[in-house]
Design a protein around this motif. Structure first.
Motif, PDB file in Angstrom:
ATOM      1  N   LEU A   1      13.096   9.232   2.432  1.00 21.58           N
ATOM      2  CA  LEU A   1      11.858   8.456   2.525  1.00 21.58           C
ATOM      3  C   LEU A   1      11.892   7.271   1.566  1.00 21.58           C
ATOM      4  CD1 LEU A   1       9.209  11.342   2.608  1.00 21.58           C
ATOM      5  CD2 LEU A   1       9.722   9.754   4.488  1.00 21.58           C
ATOM      6  N   ALA A   2      12.560   7.468   0.426  1.00 19.33           N
ATOM      7  CA  ALA A   2      12.590   6.436  -0.608  1.00 19.33           C
ATOM      8  C   ALA A   2      13.802   5.517  -0.505  1.00 19.33           C
ATOM      9  CB  ALA A   2      12.574   7.094  -1.996  1.00 19.33           C
ATOM     10  N   THR A   3      14.791   5.935   0.266  1.00 20.26           N
ATOM     11  CA  THR A   3      16.013   5.120   0.343  1.00 20.26           C
ATOM     12  C   THR A   3      16.244   4.578   1.745  1.00 20.26           C
ATOM     13  OG1 THR A   3      17.374   7.068   0.845  1.00 20.26           O
ATOM     14  CG2 THR A   3      17.156   6.437  -1.478  1.00 20.26           C
TER      15      THR A   3
ATOM     16  N   THR B   1       0.820  -1.221   0.000  1.00 22.36           N
ATOM     17  CA  THR B   1       0.000   0.000   0.000  1.00 22.36           C
ATOM     18  C   THR B   1       0.851   1.268   0.000  1.00 22.36           C
ATOM     19  OG1 THR B   1      -0.121  -0.042   2.409  1.00 22.36           O
ATOM     20  CG2 THR B   1      -1.901  -1.135   1.216  1.00 22.36           C
ATOM     21  N   LEU B   2       2.180   1.113  -0.136  1.00 20.62           N
ATOM     22  CA  LEU B   2       3.114   2.243  -0.229  1.00 20.62           C
ATOM     23  C   LEU B   2       3.246   3.055   1.057  1.00 20.62           C
ATOM     24  CD1 LEU B   2       2.819   1.443  -3.278  1.00 20.62           C
ATOM     25  CD2 LEU B   2       3.253   3.844  -3.786  1.00 20.62           C
ATOM     26  N   ALA B   3       2.965   2.404   2.205  1.00 13.77           N
ATOM     27  CA  ALA B   3       3.307   3.059   3.472  1.00 13.77           C
ATOM     28  C   ALA B   3       4.822   3.224   3.516  1.00 13.77           C
ATOM     29  CB  ALA B   3       2.827   2.231   4.657  1.00 13.77           C
ATOM     30  N   ILE B   4       5.511   2.245   2.956  1.00 16.73           N
ATOM     31  CA  ILE B   4       6.946   2.390   2.699  1.00 16.73           C
ATOM     32  C   ILE B   4       7.160   2.087   1.227  1.00 16.73           C
ATOM     33  CG2 ILE B   4       7.470  -0.012   3.422  1.00 16.73           C
ATOM     34  CD1 ILE B   4      10.199   1.549   4.472  1.00 16.73           C
ATOM     35  N   ARG B   5       8.037   2.841   0.582  1.00 15.22           N
ATOM     36  CA  ARG B   5       8.169   2.753  -0.864  1.00 15.22           C
ATOM     37  C   ARG B   5       9.515   3.327  -1.269  1.00 15.22           C
ATOM     38  NH1 ARG B   5       8.737   7.470  -1.286  1.00 15.22           N
ATOM     39  NH2 ARG B   5       9.227   7.222  -3.474  1.00 15.22           N
ATOM     40  N   GLY B   6       9.826   3.280  -2.594  1.00 14.73           N
ATOM     41  CA  GLY B   6      11.137   3.697  -3.075  1.00 14.73           C
ATOM     42  C   GLY B   6      12.063   2.485  -3.010  1.00 14.73           C
ATOM     43  N   ALA B   7      12.774   2.228  -4.101  1.00 11.78           N
ATOM     44  CA  ALA B   7      13.488   0.947  -4.228  1.00 11.78           C
ATOM     45  C   ALA B   7      14.442   0.636  -3.062  1.00 11.78           C
ATOM     46  CB  ALA B   7      14.216   0.899  -5.576  1.00 11.78           C
ATOM     47  N   PRO B   8      15.368   1.546  -2.691  1.00  7.11           N
ATOM     48  CA  PRO B   8      16.284   1.161  -1.609  1.00  7.11           C
ATOM     49  C   PRO B   8      15.580   1.006  -0.258  1.00  7.11           C
ATOM     50  CG  PRO B   8      17.229   2.909  -2.956  1.00  7.11           C
ATOM     51  CD  PRO B   8      15.786   2.804  -3.340  1.00  7.11           C
ATOM     52  N   ALA B   9      14.573   1.829   0.008  1.00  5.75           N
ATOM     53  CA  ALA B   9      13.822   1.678   1.273  1.00  5.75           C
ATOM     54  C   ALA B   9      13.059   0.356   1.272  1.00  5.75           C
ATOM     55  CB  ALA B   9      12.871   2.850   1.486  1.00  5.75           C
TER      56      ALA B   9
ATOM     57  N   VAL C   1      16.825  11.829 -11.763  1.00  6.22           N
ATOM     58  CA  VAL C   1      15.810  10.907 -11.229  1.00  6.22           C
ATOM     59  C   VAL C   1      16.493   9.711 -10.576  1.00  6.22           C
ATOM     60  CG1 VAL C   1      14.063  11.521 -12.964  1.00  6.22           C
ATOM     61  CG2 VAL C   1      15.654   9.631 -13.414  1.00  6.22           C
ATOM     62  N   GLY C   2      15.718   8.918  -9.863  1.00 10.76           N
ATOM     63  CA  GLY C   2      16.216   7.678  -9.297  1.00 10.76           C
ATOM     64  C   GLY C   2      15.860   6.513 -10.198  1.00 10.76           C
ATOM     65  N   ALA C   3      15.906   5.301  -9.671  1.00  8.06           N
ATOM     66  CA  ALA C   3      15.562   4.114 -10.454  1.00  8.06           C
ATOM     67  C   ALA C   3      15.047   3.019  -9.535  1.00  8.06           C
ATOM     68  CB  ALA C   3      16.777   3.608 -11.220  1.00  8.06           C
TER      69      ALA C   3
ATOM     70  N   HIS D   1      11.597  13.898 -10.717  1.00  9.95           N
ATOM     71  CA  HIS D   1      10.336  13.155 -10.829  1.00  9.95           C
ATOM     72  C   HIS D   1      10.226  12.155  -9.690  1.00  9.95           C
ATOM     73  CE1 HIS D   1       6.842  11.923 -13.125  1.00  9.95           C
ATOM     74  NE2 HIS D   1       7.223  10.651 -13.066  1.00  9.95           N
ATOM     75  N   CYS D   2       9.048  12.022  -9.136  1.00 10.92           N
ATOM     76  CA  CYS D   2       8.731  11.090  -8.050  1.00 10.92           C
ATOM     77  C   CYS D   2       9.373  11.543  -6.745  1.00 10.92           C
ATOM     78  CB  CYS D   2       9.135   9.666  -8.409  1.00 10.92           C
ATOM     79  SG  CYS D   2       8.354   8.409  -7.339  1.00 10.92           S
ATOM     80  N   ASN D   3       9.781  10.605  -5.916  1.00 13.60           N
ATOM     81  CA  ASN D   3      10.457  10.957  -4.658  1.00 13.60           C
ATOM     82  C   ASN D   3      11.630  10.019  -4.470  1.00 13.60           C
ATOM     83  OD1 ASN D   3      10.592   9.952  -1.512  1.00 13.60           O
ATOM     84  ND2 ASN D   3      10.646  12.163  -1.787  1.00 13.60           N
ATOM     85  N   THR D   4      12.786  10.597  -4.211  1.00 12.45           N
ATOM     86  CA  THR D   4      14.014   9.795  -4.104  1.00 12.45           C
ATOM     87  C   THR D   4      14.854  10.229  -2.906  1.00 12.45           C
ATOM     88  OG1 THR D   4      15.270  11.351  -5.467  1.00 12.45           O
ATOM     89  CG2 THR D   4      14.137   9.566  -6.637  1.00 12.45           C
TER      90      THR D   4
HETATM   91  O1  MRU Z   1       6.017   3.507  -6.427  1.00 10.39           O
HETATM   92  P1  MRU Z   1       7.170   4.069  -5.657  1.00 10.39           P
HETATM   93  O2  MRU Z   1       6.840   5.305  -4.903  1.00 10.39           O
HETATM   94  O3  MRU Z   1       7.834   3.015  -4.791  1.00 10.39           O
HETATM   95  O4  MRU Z   1       8.217   4.476  -6.770  1.00 10.39           O
HETATM   96  C1  MRU Z   1       9.446   5.017  -6.386  1.00 10.39           C
HETATM   97  C2  MRU Z   1      10.272   5.475  -7.532  1.00 10.39           C
HETATM   98  O5  MRU Z   1       9.932   5.303  -8.666  1.00 10.39           O
HETATM   99  C3  MRU Z   1      11.591   6.085  -7.211  1.00 10.39           C
HETATM  100  O6  MRU Z   1      11.942   7.028  -8.162  1.00 10.39           O
HETATM  101  C4  MRU Z   1      12.663   4.977  -7.192  1.00 10.39           C
HETATM  102  O7  MRU Z   1      12.285   3.924  -6.358  1.00 10.39           O
HETATM  103  C5  MRU Z   1      13.959   5.490  -6.747  1.00 10.39           C
HETATM  104  S1  MRU Z   1      13.938   5.856  -5.026  1.00 10.39           S
HETATM  105  C6  MRU Z   1      15.466   6.318  -4.583  1.00 10.39           C
END
Ligand code: MRU
Length: 352
Positions: free
Chosen positions: A162-164, A43-51, A234-236, A156-159
């Protein structure tokens, strides 16, 4: 109020800052069951690839600690199931399954000794988290040199953290490091449909005092045409061995726009996001999410309740549109198949 950690292991539970509630409320989820961690991921309470990698690592540690010999069968089979379940919750971000598998492997030498296995799994999860932090700091330092003082950067998005779950993030970490070296400003794409840019990136930039302007995704081309964007960073979620980049839906559009306007398109991600097992972007699974996310947001709905919807969460930017890939190892340029492969490290090096 002090902001709690994005994710942490505390007293035998996984605590997750609930990103669905940001920026309006700061709430922490207290997960004592693997199913709760999986729900938080889904549900994206936690999200972003490294996180998500951190969530995967702690999720497996939780599974190991909650093992019940009477109901869960052999310990090894139980751990394999936990890894499979967690890795399947979000298929595109490679860090999730990567971290879950690395952490699970720490139990192997302990066989069916569940207590020793669980302790080893947790220790490796914590080592991985510390390593994630160090790598993001290095990555940000490498990338900062690509942005000139005063640069206007589109994101773009969030990096961010919170995302890492680490440092100042990946792409936002680069922007933060560049800002410390000579003020930059940010065009923040709102990032439909889940608004990670509008809700989360703005929140992080506010905390750091970095100037930004929030725009809808469809405004990006207009501002590039006006000459007020100097670079896109951007991130990936997953980078194939050939440098094709899967990232939040809309990233490919930004890459095409950057190319059309002669702007650098920079991707920042830790080495754990590079999937050397996946040859090209065609092989990257793209997560399809629910229709409700496109028909509206939260309690608001603006489309007919039964409007047919497509909702791919990510897209793939071909390597030919990528000016540079920044990792903790440095700045890679095309041909990525060669430059990225030179940095490939065995798993033992990551968990040493
Ligand atoms: O769907 P999300 O919010 O998990 O997507 C996140 C992204 O696309 C970020 O850009 C990506 O994970 C890189 S985070 C450092």
């Amino acid at each position: 109020m002090a902001v709690p950690p994005v994710i942490e292991w505390r007293d035998g539970a996984v605590r997750i800052l609930d990103q669905r509630r940001l920026p309006d409320a700061i709430e922490v989820l207290h997960c004592t069951e693997v199913a709760q961690v999986m729900e938080a991921i889904r549900t994206l309470a936690i999200r972003g690839a490294p996180a998500l990698g951190v969530a995967g690592a702690y999720g497996v540690a939780l599974g190991a600690h909650r093992y019940n010999a009477e109901s869960d069968g052999p310990f090894a089979d139980h751990l394999d199931r936990v890894v499979e379940d967690i890795a399947g919750t979000r298929p595109t971000a490679v860090n999730l399954g990567w971290a879950a598998r690395i952490v699970r492997a720490a139990a192997e030498p302990h066989g069916e000794d569940a207590e020793a296995g669980a302790a080893a799994v947790l220790e490796r999860a914590q080592a991985l988290v510390a390593d994630n932090d160090r790598r993001h700091d290095q990555l940000a330092a490498h990338g900062a040199g690509l942005l000139a003082p005063g640069a206007q950067v589109l994101h773009h998005c969030n990096t961010g953290p919170l995302a890492t779950g680490a440092g100042f993030g990946s792409a936002l970490g680069v922007i933060q490091a560049a800002h410390r070296q000579g003020k930059v400003s940010v065009w923040v794409n709102e990032t439909r449909p889940l608004l990670q840019g509008a809700r989360l990136t703005t929140w992080e930039l506010d905390q750091w005092g970095i100037p930004y302007t929030l725009i809808t995704d469809s405004m990006a081309g207009h501002f590039m045409q006006r000459g007020v964007v100097d670079a896109v960073v951007v991130g990936a979620d997953r980078i194939a061995a050939n440098g094709d980049v899967a990232n939040k839906i809309g990233t490919y559009t930004m890459a095409q726009l950057a190319r059309a306007h002669g702007l650098p398109f920079i991707v920042a991600a830790p080495m754990s996001t590079i999937d050397f097992e996946t040859a090209t972007g065609d092989d990257i699974p793209i997560e399809e999410r629910g229709a409700g996310e496109v028909r509206g947001h939260g309690a608001a709905r603006w489309a007919p309740g039964d409007a047919p919807v497509a909702n791919p969460a990510f897209d793939v930017t071909p390597n030919a549109l990528v000016s540079a890939i920044v990792t903790e190892r440095g700045v890679a340029r095309a041909p990525y198949t060669t430059t990225l492969a030179a940095w490939h490290e065995p798993v033992e090096a990551v968990v040493a």
